[in-house]
Each structure stands twice: as structure tokens, then as C-alpha cells.
Motif scaffolding. Structure first.
Motif, mmCIF file in Angstrom:
data_model
loop_
_atom_site.group_PDB
_atom_site.id
_atom_site.type_symbol
_atom_site.label_atom_id
_atom_site.label_comp_id
_atom_site.label_asym_id
_atom_site.label_seq_id
_atom_site.Cartn_x
_atom_site.Cartn_y
_atom_site.Cartn_z
ATOM 1 N N VAL A 423 0.701 -1.261 -0.093
ATOM 2 C CA VAL A 423 -0.139 -0.032 -0.109
ATOM 3 C C VAL A 423 0.793 1.143 -0.001
ATOM 4 O O VAL A 423 1.969 1.297 0.602
ATOM 5 N N LYS A 424 0.424 2.216 -0.811
ATOM 6 C CA LYS A 424 1.181 3.609 -0.825
ATOM 7 C C LYS A 424 0.560 4.645 -0.207
ATOM 8 O O LYS A 424 -0.707 4.828 -0.442
ATOM 9 N N CYS A 425 1.055 5.340 0.786
ATOM 10 C CA CYS A 425 0.310 6.554 1.310
ATOM 11 C C CYS A 425 0.170 7.698 0.262
ATOM 12 O O CYS A 425 1.001 8.291 -0.131
ATOM 13 N N GLU A 426 -1.252 8.146 0.298
ATOM 14 C CA GLU A 426 -1.638 9.050 -0.885
ATOM 15 C C GLU A 426 -2.027 10.409 -0.027
ATOM 16 O O GLU A 426 -1.871 11.380 -0.480
ATOM 17 N N LYS A 427 -2.810 10.085 1.022
ATOM 18 C CA LYS A 427 -3.293 11.450 1.726
ATOM 19 C C LYS A 427 -3.507 11.406 3.304
ATOM 20 O O LYS A 427 -3.662 10.052 3.681
ATOM 21 N N VAL A 428 -3.561 12.350 3.982
ATOM 22 C CA VAL A 428 -3.432 12.355 5.535
ATOM 23 C C VAL A 428 -4.521 13.147 5.696
ATOM 24 O O VAL A 428 -4.748 14.357 5.210
ATOM 25 N N ILE A 429 -5.653 12.594 6.500
ATOM 26 C CA ILE A 429 -6.554 13.443 7.485
ATOM 27 C C ILE A 429 -6.630 13.932 8.552
ATOM 28 O O ILE A 429 -6.035 12.806 9.362
ATOM 29 N N LYS A 430 -6.635 15.047 9.002
ATOM 30 C CA LYS A 430 -6.630 15.306 10.471
ATOM 31 C C LYS A 430 -7.543 16.118 11.030
ATOM 32 O O LYS A 430 -8.576 16.533 10.206
ATOM 33 N N ASP A 431 -7.589 16.161 12.295
ATOM 34 C CA ASP A 431 -8.605 16.646 13.115
ATOM 35 C C ASP A 431 -8.573 18.246 12.905
ATOM 36 O O ASP A 431 -7.697 18.801 13.104
ATOM 37 N N ASP A 432 -9.782 18.988 12.606
ATOM 38 C CA ASP A 432 -9.631 20.296 12.315
ATOM 39 C C ASP A 432 -9.197 21.140 13.378
ATOM 40 O O ASP A 432 -8.633 22.156 13.532
#
Length: 555
Positions: A423-432
Motif C-alpha cells: 500500500v502507498k500513502c496518498e493522503k493524510v486526514i487530520k482533526d480540524d
């Protein structure tokens, strides 16, 4: 029960004593040992050391082994401890066949032997208080002085002793003492107390007795009555040996009395094994009972995940010496790793989860992948593990801005999911609000499935995972030494490790672990060896204790 070393027990000074006795025909070639716990606490690793010495000697010489409870102090004793000791010794692998005894079995005989000593003018009733007896005893450099009651007549002593037995005097008013030598350089020989008055109900004999024999008087007689040949005990009883021999010689009822011989005590670095301190830990609420996995009790070790085989192997590695030994606890951990590496099934468990979404994996699809149960033991076979679009990985396996030589997940990097795909990391989701990473999005390469012979590009990192929709939620407890190694601190309470227990209550495990039973043991990949907790696991809650980490620091 053997010591885990293919039944090989290196020769030691006790073996040489026994070999000499056999060669000279003492005891007719018999070897008969025993373990004599006082039922006033739980067995600990030091107790196991003494048990192992006595039991392996019995095995080496094809002899006999007794379990006997030296239950002569009803104020401290309880049937709870009796039952626990029996259970723990069976867990350790001991078999005493039909030879389970109690010193209280011999109360009548012990009383009659005391009467015999009085008739020989070798014992007398004394009216000194406990404090006065200590004062009269003298010191290591100054001799003691005779009790003013030492020269009572035989008739008077017999009468007073019988009246003690009949309950005519208050507790502490009188004792029966041996008449030996108040000037002896060995303070144990300065007219020791043989009997004291105690109005306490005994857990076995009830209110039948109000006088109870002292340990140093009871022990040699019990050994002799059970035909013990070699009474093996720890080194602190060395100065008690003359009294042991004196009692048996003066009673003179035993053709070939047993021999007391002493071995050095075993202590673990940073571990308290004093019953008094252990009781303080429990009663003061510093630990979660006698079976707390941080306790050095056999109950605690068992609940933590130790096996009897590992404990016996550890004890066999230490050997026996005349001097005490201070052993690194890493040796005990080493024995457990060695025992579990071929026994414990491997499983994936995420202890500090971070959600990973594989954006190009079909929604709703589930694959059941093959995974080996133990690569070091192929006979354990394989299992199926579910793989899906949403999984959990360890939070520490992802870094947004990693240092050099960090080979796990970071933006733009590719890793292998163990037993699954790249798997390849494409995007990071963070807490606003907090800026904390709460989710990462990856893509997978369907051509990189494990077990298909893929020989394309390589990746340096492999991480474990669990399918989010299939995972079993659990509480995981991580244990460390209860006490820190602080030589400048004298009080054990000042050495308590604040991180001796870390509870992780949001862990996700692969689904097969949901079927685990109490005390089942597994290796959680990269985390260590874990055991299903026997105290807090229920139908509603699954709790695992870490028995030991994977890293072996023992050299």
C-alpha cells in the motif's frame, strides 16, 4: 516435574552430601525430601526455588517428596493459603502422591515429646514476658542470663505445662522453654521457647488447643515422623541447625534422624519477596491482589502469562550454591521467550490504532488471506485472516515528517501489509481542531498479494494490521517492573515505578482472538507474548496481559 533442561541437573554440594550418605549406607540408601510452607501467604518465585531444589533431588535419586504445612501459628494462617499453595505447586508440576501432611497432625505427639523433655529436665515453664525473654537472652557479644524460673522442679513444670494446655493461664503469661545454655555463642540455643499460649482458633483443629508449638521445635520432629532423610532449607536457618539436632537428640526416638542442610537464597534484582512486604503491597492497595501480574507470586506470574516450564527452566539455569544469588530478572524473561517461541501462535494486534482506508479497494469486498500460525513451527499450520477496504494499523507505523531510515508509512511511501498487499500513502486526514492525524488514505497494488510469488519491486517496510470491520476490541495491559532500581532509596514505597502498568483500552485484534480462552498465550507480532487475563476477562470484555516483550536483553 523436571527443570526444563532435558532432565540434566548439574551436580552440586547437596548432591555430594547425599552421594556420601548413600555410599555409607545411611538411611538405607533412601532419599526423602519435603517442602514445608507456612500457610500464611502465597508462594513466590523464591518459594519455587526451594521447591525445585527439593523436588529435583527427589527425582534425581528416585526418592520421595512430601508437602507438609507447618501450621503452628493460627493467628497468621488460613485455609485460603493452604488451597492456593496446593494449586500453585500442582501448576508447577509437583506430585507428592498421597504424602500431604500438616504439622497440626502431630500436635498430640509434639505435646508428649515436650512432656518427655520436661521429665528429662530439658525443658521448663517460664513466667517471663516476651520482652523480658529478649532482655535475658543477651546479645551477639554478651551472654544471656538464666530465667529465675529455670530451676523449677520436674513435678512443678509438668503440672504447669498441663495447666497451660488446659487453658488456666492468660495468653502470654507462660511459655515452655528448652533448657540448653544461656551463655551459648549461638543465641538460638539460649533456652528457646518451645510452646506459647495462644487463644486463637486453628483452621484445622479448632479450639482443641490453646498452646501451640514453635516452628524450630515442630520442624525437626515433623521431619523425623515423616521419615525425611535430608531437610533442605535456605541459608538463614544455618544457625538454627544446632537446635534442630538438639531437639532430635534429646527426644532420642529416631534411629537415624534427618539431616538439616542449607542452600543459598535466590533473589531477583529489584523484586521484593518478603512475605511482610508482599502483604503490605496487597493490603495497602499498591497492587491488585496476590495475583497481580507485577507480583513475584506464582499466582502473579501465572496470570501474567508465565508457564510452569519456563519457571522450571529458569530455576534449573540458576543451579544451587551455598551462598545467596542475586539474579537478573531478564533470565526469567529469557526462559519464557524460549518456551513460548515454538508454542505460541502468532497473531496481529493493533494496540494504538490509526485507521487506514484503501481507496482503490472495492467497497464491501472481503478477502480471506492465508497466514502462518508460527513460522518457527510449521506443524502449527495456517489460519485465515480477513482483509477489507478499511483497516487499522499502529499509530507509530505512520509519520507525516519522518526521520531518515524510517521505513514504515509516510506520505508517498510504500510498505507491505503483512500477509497482504503493498500500500502507498496518498493522503493524510487530520482533526480540524487539534491537528492530530485521524486517518490516512492509501492505494494498493493488487499484483503484490502475498503468497502469489510476486517478484517485482521491493519495499523496506512491513507492518501489521487488522480489518476494521472484523476486528475484536480488547483491553491490553502492559506490565513493567513494579519497583525501580534506586539504590539510594531504602523504603520500597519510594521505588514504585509509576509506569509499572499501562492500560490500553482501545485495541483491535484479528478476529480469531475472540475465541481465545483464559490463559491462552499468543505472540502479538512486534509487541511480545500475551496471555488472556484470568481476572477481568468476561463475556463482555476481553483482556490481555503482556507477559514479556520480544526483545531479549539477557546476555
Amino acid at each position: 516435574m523436571n527443570n526444563g533442561n532435558n532432565d540434566f541437573v548439574p551436580s552440586n554440594f547437596i548432591h555430594r552430601i547425599i552421594d556420601k550418605d548413600i555410599e555409607e549406607g545411611i538411611y538405607g540408601g533412601r532419599v526423602h525430601t519435603r517442602f514445608p510452607p507456612e500457610p500464611n501467604g502465597y508462594l513466590h518465585i523464591g518459594s519455587a526455588y526451594a521447591i525445585n531444589i527439593n523436588y529435583t533431588i527427589k527425582e534425581k535419586y528416585n526418592g520421595k517428596f512430601n508437602l507438609r504445612f507447618d501450621d503452628t501459628d493460627p493467628k497468621k494462617e488460613d485455609v485460603e493459603y493452604v488451597n492456593a499453595i496446593i494449586e500453585d505447586m500442582k501448576w508447577l508440576g509437583c506430585d507428592w502422591e498421597d504424602r500431604l501432611f500438616y504439622a497440626s497432625d502431630y500436635f498430640e505427639a509434639l505435646y508428649e515429646y515436650a512432656v518427655k523433655l520436661i521429665k528429662k529436665s530439658k525443658a521448663y515453664v517460664c513466667d517471663l514476658t516476651a520482652e523480658e525473654i529478649r532482655e535475658y537472652r543477651g546479645t551477639l557479644t554478651e551472654p544471656g542470663k538464666d530465667s529465675p524460673y529455670r530451676n523449677r522442679t520436674i513435678e512443678e513444670n509438668l503440672d504447669l505445662f498441663e495447666r497451660m494446655k488446659n487453658g488456666e493461664f492468660p495468653e502470654g503469661a507462660k511459655t515452655l522453654r528448652a533448657k540448653i545454655d544461656m551463655t551459648s555463642p549461638n543465641t538460638n540455643m539460649r533456652d528457646p521457647v518451645l510452646y506459647r499460649i495462644q487463644y486463637t482458633k486453628h483452621y484445622r483443629t479448632g479450639d482443641k488447643w490453646c498452646i501451640y508449638p514453635m516452628y524450630d521445635y515442630t520442624h525437626p520432629i515433623s521431619d523425623a515422623l515423616e521419615n525425611i532423610t535430608h531437610s533442605l532449607c535456605s541459608i538463614e536457618f544455618l544457625n538454627h541447625r544446632p537446635l534442630y539436632d538438639w531437639v532430635l537428640n534429646e527426644i532420642d526416638d529416631f534411629k537415624t534422624p534427618p539431616k538439616q542442610r542449607e542452600f543459598g537464597r535466590m533473589s531477583l534484582k529489584g523484586v521484593v519477596t518478603s512475605k511482610r512486604y508482599l502483604r503490605e503491597m496487597v493490603e495497602g492497595g499498591y497492587v491488585d491482589g496476590w495475583d497481580d501480574p507485577r507480583m513475584p507470586t506464582l499466582r502473579g506470574l501465572r496470570r501474567r502469562g508465565y508457564t510452569p516450564e519456563a519457571v522450571r527452566h529458569f530455576l534449573g539455569e540458576i543451579g544451587i550454591s551455598k551462598d545467596g544469588s542475586l539474579v537478573d530478572g531478564a533470565m526469567l524473561e529469557h526462559s519464557l521467550r524460549n518456551d513460548l517461541k515454538l508454542k505460541a501462535p502468532r497473531r496481529m494486534a493493533v494496540l494504538q490504532p490509526l485507521k487506514l482506508v484503501i481507496t482503490n479497494y472495492p467497497e464491501g469486498q472481503v478477502e480471506w488471506l492465508d497466514a502462518d500460525n508460527n513460522p518457527e513451527n510449521p506443524e502449527m499450520g495456517t489460519r485465515k485472516i480477513p482483509f477489507s477496504r478499511e483497516i487499522y494499523i499502529e499509530r507509530e507505523d505512520f509519520m507525516e515528517d519522518p526521520p531518515k531510515k524510517f521505513y514504515r508509512l509516510f506520505p508517498g511511501n510504500e510498505v507491505r501489509l503483512r500477509h497482504a498487499y503493498f500500500v502507498k500513502c496518498e493522503k493524510v486526514i487530520k482533526d480540524d481542531k487539534t491537528g492530530e492525524v485521524v486517518e490516512i488514505h492509501c492505494t494498493y497494488d493488487p499484483e503484490t498479494k502475498s503468497g502469489t510469488g510476486f517478484t517485482g519491486r521491493k519495499v523496506k517496510g512491513t507492518i501489521h494490521w487488522v480489518s476494521a470491520s472484523h476486528a475484536v476490541k480488547a483491553e491490553v495491559r502492559l506490565y513493567d517492573n513494579f519497583l525501580l532500581d534506586k539504590e539510594d532509596k531504602k523504603d520500597w514505597k519510594e521505588k514504585i515505578n509509576p509506569n509499572s502498568l499501562i492500560i490500553l483500552d482501545d485495541c483491535y485484534l484479528e478476529p480469531s482472538l475472540g475465541e481465545a480462552s483464559i490463559e491462552d498465550k499468543f505472540q502479538f507480532l512486534r509487541h511480545g507474548y500475551f496471555c488472556v487475563d484470568s481476572k477481568y476477562t468476561s463475556n463482555e470484555k476481553l483482556v490481555f496481559n503482556r507477559a514479556v516483550s520480544l526483545k531479549d536483553s539477557y546476555k
